[in-house]
Write an enzyme that holds these catalytic residues in place. Structure first.
Site, PDB file in Angstrom:
ATOM      1  N   GLU A 109     -12.160   0.412  17.595  1.00 14.55           N
ATOM      2  CA  GLU A 109     -13.200   0.390  16.551  1.00 14.55           C
ATOM      3  C   GLU A 109     -14.116  -0.831  16.620  1.00 14.55           C
ATOM      4  O   GLU A 109     -15.233  -0.800  16.095  1.00 14.55           O
ATOM      5  CB  GLU A 109     -12.560   0.461  15.159  1.00 14.55           C
ATOM      6  N   ARG A 129      -3.812   0.486  11.020  1.00 16.62           N
ATOM      7  CA  ARG A 129      -4.460  -0.133  12.181  1.00 16.62           C
ATOM      8  C   ARG A 129      -4.529   0.915  13.289  1.00 16.62           C
ATOM      9  O   ARG A 129      -3.566   1.653  13.516  1.00 16.62           O
ATOM     10  CB  ARG A 129      -3.673  -1.351  12.683  1.00 16.62           C
ATOM     11  N   HIS A 161     -13.382   2.309   8.663  1.00  6.58           N
ATOM     12  CA  HIS A 161     -12.639   1.165   8.109  1.00  6.58           C
ATOM     13  C   HIS A 161     -13.174   0.783   6.718  1.00  6.58           C
ATOM     14  O   HIS A 161     -13.554  -0.362   6.479  1.00  6.58           O
ATOM     15  CB  HIS A 161     -12.700  -0.031   9.061  1.00  6.58           C
ATOM     16  N   ILE A 192       0.834  -1.206   0.000  1.00  7.02           N
ATOM     17  CA  ILE A 192       0.000   0.000   0.000  1.00  7.02           C
ATOM     18  C   ILE A 192       0.870   1.257   0.000  1.00  7.02           C
ATOM     19  O   ILE A 192       0.643   2.187  -0.793  1.00  7.02           O
ATOM     20  CB  ILE A 192      -0.963  -0.007   1.214  1.00  7.02           C
TER      21      ILE A 192
HETATM   22  P1  NAD Z   1       2.722  -4.965   3.641  1.00  9.80           P
HETATM   23  O1  NAD Z   1       3.031  -6.124   4.527  1.00  9.80           O
HETATM   24  O2  NAD Z   1       2.831  -5.113   2.165  1.00  9.80           O
HETATM   25  O3  NAD Z   1       3.623  -3.702   4.054  1.00  9.80           O
HETATM   26  C1  NAD Z   1       3.880  -3.345   5.389  1.00  9.80           C
HETATM   27  C2  NAD Z   1       5.260  -2.663   5.408  1.00  9.80           C
HETATM   28  O4  NAD Z   1       5.473  -2.167   6.728  1.00  9.80           O
HETATM   29  C3  NAD Z   1       6.409  -3.635   5.072  1.00  9.80           C
HETATM   30  O5  NAD Z   1       7.214  -3.077   4.046  1.00  9.80           O
HETATM   31  C4  NAD Z   1       7.151  -3.743   6.396  1.00  9.80           C
HETATM   32  O6  NAD Z   1       8.565  -3.938   6.228  1.00  9.80           O
HETATM   33  C5  NAD Z   1       6.853  -2.391   7.017  1.00  9.80           C
HETATM   34  N1  NAD Z   1       7.089  -2.347   8.454  1.00  9.80           N
HETATM   35  C6  NAD Z   1       6.944  -3.346   9.368  1.00  9.80           C
HETATM   36  N2  NAD Z   1       7.295  -2.902  10.585  1.00  9.80           N
HETATM   37  C7  NAD Z   1       7.687  -1.607  10.438  1.00  9.80           C
HETATM   38  C8  NAD Z   1       8.170  -0.631  11.333  1.00  9.80           C
HETATM   39  N3  NAD Z   1       8.331  -0.895  12.648  1.00  9.80           N
HETATM   40  N4  NAD Z   1       8.476   0.588  10.856  1.00  9.80           N
HETATM   41  C9  NAD Z   1       8.319   0.874   9.533  1.00  9.80           C
HETATM   42  N5  NAD Z   1       7.874  -0.028   8.627  1.00  9.80           N
HETATM   43  C10 NAD Z   1       7.554  -1.248   9.081  1.00  9.80           C
HETATM   44  O7  NAD Z   1       1.246  -4.512   4.058  1.00  9.80           O
HETATM   45  P2  NAD Z   1       0.220  -3.657   3.178  1.00  9.80           P
HETATM   46  O8  NAD Z   1      -0.608  -4.589   2.358  1.00  9.80           O
HETATM   47  O9  NAD Z   1       0.918  -2.515   2.549  1.00  9.80           O
HETATM   48  O10 NAD Z   1      -0.740  -3.142   4.353  1.00  9.80           O
HETATM   49  C11 NAD Z   1      -0.263  -2.207   5.314  1.00  9.80           C
HETATM   50  C12 NAD Z   1      -1.265  -2.151   6.449  1.00  9.80           C
HETATM   51  O11 NAD Z   1      -2.500  -1.607   5.969  1.00  9.80           O
HETATM   52  C13 NAD Z   1      -1.671  -3.539   6.996  1.00  9.80           C
HETATM   53  O12 NAD Z   1      -0.810  -3.930   8.016  1.00  9.80           O
HETATM   54  C14 NAD Z   1      -3.063  -3.336   7.483  1.00  9.80           C
HETATM   55  O13 NAD Z   1      -2.997  -3.081   8.872  1.00  9.80           O
HETATM   56  C15 NAD Z   1      -3.550  -2.079   6.788  1.00  9.80           C
HETATM   57  N6  NAD Z   1      -4.739  -2.300   5.943  1.00  9.80           N
HETATM   58  C16 NAD Z   1      -5.812  -1.497   6.149  1.00  9.80           C
HETATM   59  C17 NAD Z   1      -6.953  -1.644   5.354  1.00  9.80           C
HETATM   60  C18 NAD Z   1      -8.172  -0.748   5.521  1.00  9.80           C
HETATM   61  O14 NAD Z   1      -9.235  -1.062   4.972  1.00  9.80           O
HETATM   62  N7  NAD Z   1      -8.059   0.366   6.230  1.00  9.80           N
HETATM   63  C19 NAD Z   1      -6.981  -2.635   4.377  1.00  9.80           C
HETATM   64  C20 NAD Z   1      -5.846  -3.432   4.188  1.00  9.80           C
HETATM   65  C21 NAD Z   1      -4.730  -3.256   4.975  1.00  9.80           C
END
Ligand code: NAD
Length: 328
Positions: A261, A232, A293, A153
């Site tokens: 939430e 989150r 959400h 994302i």
């Molecule tokens: P992803 O696993 O592809 O990317 C997460 C990134 O965060 C990775 O590159 C990881 O290395 C990095 N990361 C981990 N720990 C970290 C830290 N301490 N500091 C900095 N970076 C760190 O996940 P994604 O598919 O891009 O999703 C990201 C987040 O979006 C998910 O974890 C989920 O909580 C959230 N999400 C929300 C919705 C929504 O509807 N609002 C939907 C899908 C996902």
């Protein structure tokens, strides 16, 4: 396969039915918890969502009824006791990825709506108020956007913001070389917070990232910075952010997720009293935009979620293992 689908909304039924001719789905609106397990009687699998509570007693009861598979129609699995599932011989499957564009584009929608006060302008114009006071925004072009977490994302968001002519800073445990080549600069979190006009959170919730935006992090922010969280809720200490909104250190806040939430989102509570005073305080600020959400909620994402959920069921039937298993 006979599958009982819990926490069903009309949209879940529409998208799952469009893909599921080979399975027998029973839809129930109620969530799955200790009081509702009996609704899974006769099913070989249950399909659940983010707020269904699959603790050990629920899993034991499901196993006793002959359930062999838990199909999470989401990426996260913090609501399933994986050890209990393993102990009771129930496989767990999830949807690891659906549409990163859905969440990144919703993030951009929040940035634009907050910056140009679209939610206020919409209400004003409907009331015949065409005054512009209070609607002043800024050009995104040339501003610095800090993206924390450049996974699926965050990467999409970085490309969109580069397209706006923004300077993009990033923070992650790992650098994405393609983003660096595109002009993104990786920085320590402190530098990113201090330099960014807009900070957007896209890392997962882990013990390391819990309340990553707390009082200390807020102190580092530029005065008037915009903070966006579509990841989150517990990445942000809501009380610290409320204090920063009151002192005007934070100039705008966009939230699609909220720490508490589970008691609020996905339901129509418009006839109820909201008892969460912290959330109620957030709603009083003119520069706070909250969505419930919904960042994932696009046609493409729901199609992909339904397809992957049923592919997990297909593979389990054919091979005894789902396509995207989650292990304890
Ligand atoms: P992803 O696993 O592809 O990317 C997460 C990134 O965060 C990775 O590159 C990881 O290395 C990095 N990361 C981990 N720990 C970290 C830290 N301490 N500091 C900095 N970076 C760190 O996940 P994604 O598919 O891009 O999703 C990201 C987040 O979006 C998910 O974890 C989920 O909580 C959230 N999400 C929300 C919705 C929504 O509807 N609002 C939907 C899908 C996902």
């Amino acid at each position: 396969m006979k599958i009982t689908v819990f926490s069903t909304k009309a949209y879940d039924r529409d998208f799952l039915e469009a893909e599921a001719s080979r399975h027998a789905l029973t839809f129930v609106e109620t969530g799955l918890d200790r009081t509702t397990t009996a609704l899974a009687a006769g099913a070989e699998a249950v399909c659940v969502f983010v707020n269904d509570a699959l603790d050990a007693p629920v899993i034991e009861a499901l196993a006793a009824m002959g359930v062999k598979l838990i199909l999470l129609r989401c990426a996260g699995y913090n609501n399933v006791d994986l050890r209990a599932a393993q102990k009771n011989g129930i496989a767990v499957a999830r949807v690891p990825a659906y549409s990163p564009y859905a969440v990144a584009e919703h993030t951009v929608a929040m940035i634009l709506a907050l910056n140009r006060k679209l939610y206020r302008a919409y209400n004003r114009v409907r009331e015949g108020n065409f005054a512009l006071d209070g609607l002043l925004g800024f050009d995104l072009h040339g501003k610095t956007v800090g993206i924390v977490g450049t996974g699926q994302i965050g990467t999409v968001l970085a490309h969109i913001m580069l397209g706006f002519g923004c300077r993009v800073l990033a923070n992650d445990l790992f650098e994405n070389k393609a983003l660096v080549a595109a002009g993104v600069r990786y920085e320590p979190l402190d530098t990113l917070l201090a330099e960014s006009h807009i900070v957007s959170l896209h890392c997962p919730l882990t013990p390391d990232t819990h309340h990553m935006i707390d009082d200390d992090a807020v102190k580092l922010l530029r005065r008037g910075a915009m903070l966006i969280n579509t990841s989150r809720g517990a990445l942000v200490d809501t009380r610290a952010v409320i204090a920063a909104l009151k002192s005007e250190k934070i100039g705008a806040l966009g939230l699609d997720v909220y720490e508490e939430e589970a008691h609020l989102f996905f339901e129509n509570l418009s006839n109820k009293v909201i008892r969460d005073d912290v959330f109620a305080r957030l709603l009083t600020f003119p520069n706070v935009l909250i969505t419930g959400h919904q960042a994932f909620f696009t046609h493409e994402a729901l199609t992909a979620i339904a397809q992957t959920t049923l592919a997990n069921a297909d593979d389990f039937e054919a091979t005894g293992a789902p396509r995207f298993p989650v292990h304890a």
